[in-house]
Design an enzyme around this catalytic site. Structure first.
Site, PDB file in Angstrom:
ATOM      1  N   ASP A 117       0.128   4.970   1.041  1.00 63.63           N
ATOM      2  CA  ASP A 117       0.039   5.999   2.072  1.00 63.63           C
ATOM      3  C   ASP A 117      -0.048   5.394   3.472  1.00 63.63           C
ATOM      4  O   ASP A 117      -0.914   4.568   3.762  1.00 63.63           O
ATOM      5  CB  ASP A 117      -1.176   6.882   1.796  1.00 63.63           C
ATOM      6  N   ASP A 169       0.879  -1.159   0.000  1.00 64.14           N
ATOM      7  CA  ASP A 169       0.000   0.000   0.000  1.00 64.14           C
ATOM      8  C   ASP A 169       0.924   1.218   0.000  1.00 64.14           C
ATOM      9  O   ASP A 169       2.091   1.105   0.397  1.00 64.14           O
ATOM     10  CB  ASP A 169      -0.873  -0.038   1.255  1.00 64.14           C
TER      11      ASP A 169
END
Length: 244
Positions: free
Chosen positions: A75, A73
């Site tokens: 952020d 992922d």
């Protein structure tokens, strides 16, 4: 591998060197960032044109136990979350990110990013801004990642690529020439783990302040930080604690 649903294709980002509410998480979470430049429609996977790339080669005494690819992922996992960020100058790597990538590169394990970027669909970001931020991440890491994919859609769009749907992971696996079941997904919230589970991939949770206790409890593996998560995937399970 199943392709993304028609009309809902993940966007591919080109690699170019160079605690607010988070709409990309469940309502109880906070924060979403994003970057931009130009987007390229993703291929439809095995059902479309093109031939999958050959699978990766890993090295080391127990290379067969290593994942075929690691997908992050973006952020609050790979970089510090700045809600709806389109400014490359505000990009900061998470602690241990550069060393984590070095360990994976040393074993020739492909790496990529699969990220929800609903700021595009909300009109708060452009595709160009997302790509510029992604390019800055590559530059800070010192080497471009092998694949960048993001979903620009809103939660209510009902697309097949927005996590917790598996579309981004399935597409990334196809692009890397790796079976989804041999991929590992590292993320910070439950939707990352749900997407990994739906794709048949392995999930490793690295909680932050916005991660819910229930998400920690439900995660298959939990690591204290990003570097620990990569070391765990490479055969050092002592870095994992459940629960934190």
């Amino acid at each position: 591998m199943t392709a993304a649903a028609p009309g809902c294709r993940p966007r591919a980002s080109s690699s170019v060197p160079g605690a607010a509410a988070h709409p990309d998480s469940p309502p109880s979470h906070a924060a979403d960032p994003a970057p931009a430049d130009q987007a390229v429609p993703a291929p439809t996977g095995p059902s479309g044109a093109g031939v999958p790339l050959p699978g990766p080669t890993t090295s080391g005494p127990d290379a067969s136990d290593h994942p075929g690819a690691v997908l992050f992922d973006r952020d609050d996992t790979l970089i510090v979350d700045v809600p709806y960020n389109g400014d490359p100058r505000r990009v900061r790597l998470m602690p241990g990110a550069r060393e984590a990538l070095r360990l994976l590169r040393a074993r020739r394990i492909p790496v990529g990013v699969v990220s929800n970027q609903s700021g595009i669909g909300r009109g708060l970001l452009t595709e160009a801004a997302v790509l510029e931020v992604n390019a800055r991440v590559d530059a800070l890491l010192g080497t471009p990642l092998d694949v960048w994919l993001h979903c620009p859609h809103l939660p209510e769009d009902g697309c097949g690529c927005r996590k917790p749907a598996p579309g981004l992971i399935l597409e990334a696996a196809w692009r890397l020439g790796v079976e989804p079941g041999r991929c590992a997904v590292i993320g910070d919230i439950g939707t990352d783990m749900d997407a990994a589970r739906a794709a048949g991939a392995r999930g490793v949770l690295v909680p932050t302040t916005r991660t819910l206790p229930a998400e920690v409890a439900a995660a298959p593996d939990v690591c204290r930080d990003l570097l620990g998560a990569v070391r765990h995937l490479l055969g050092h399970p002592s870095t994992v604690r459940r629960p934190l």
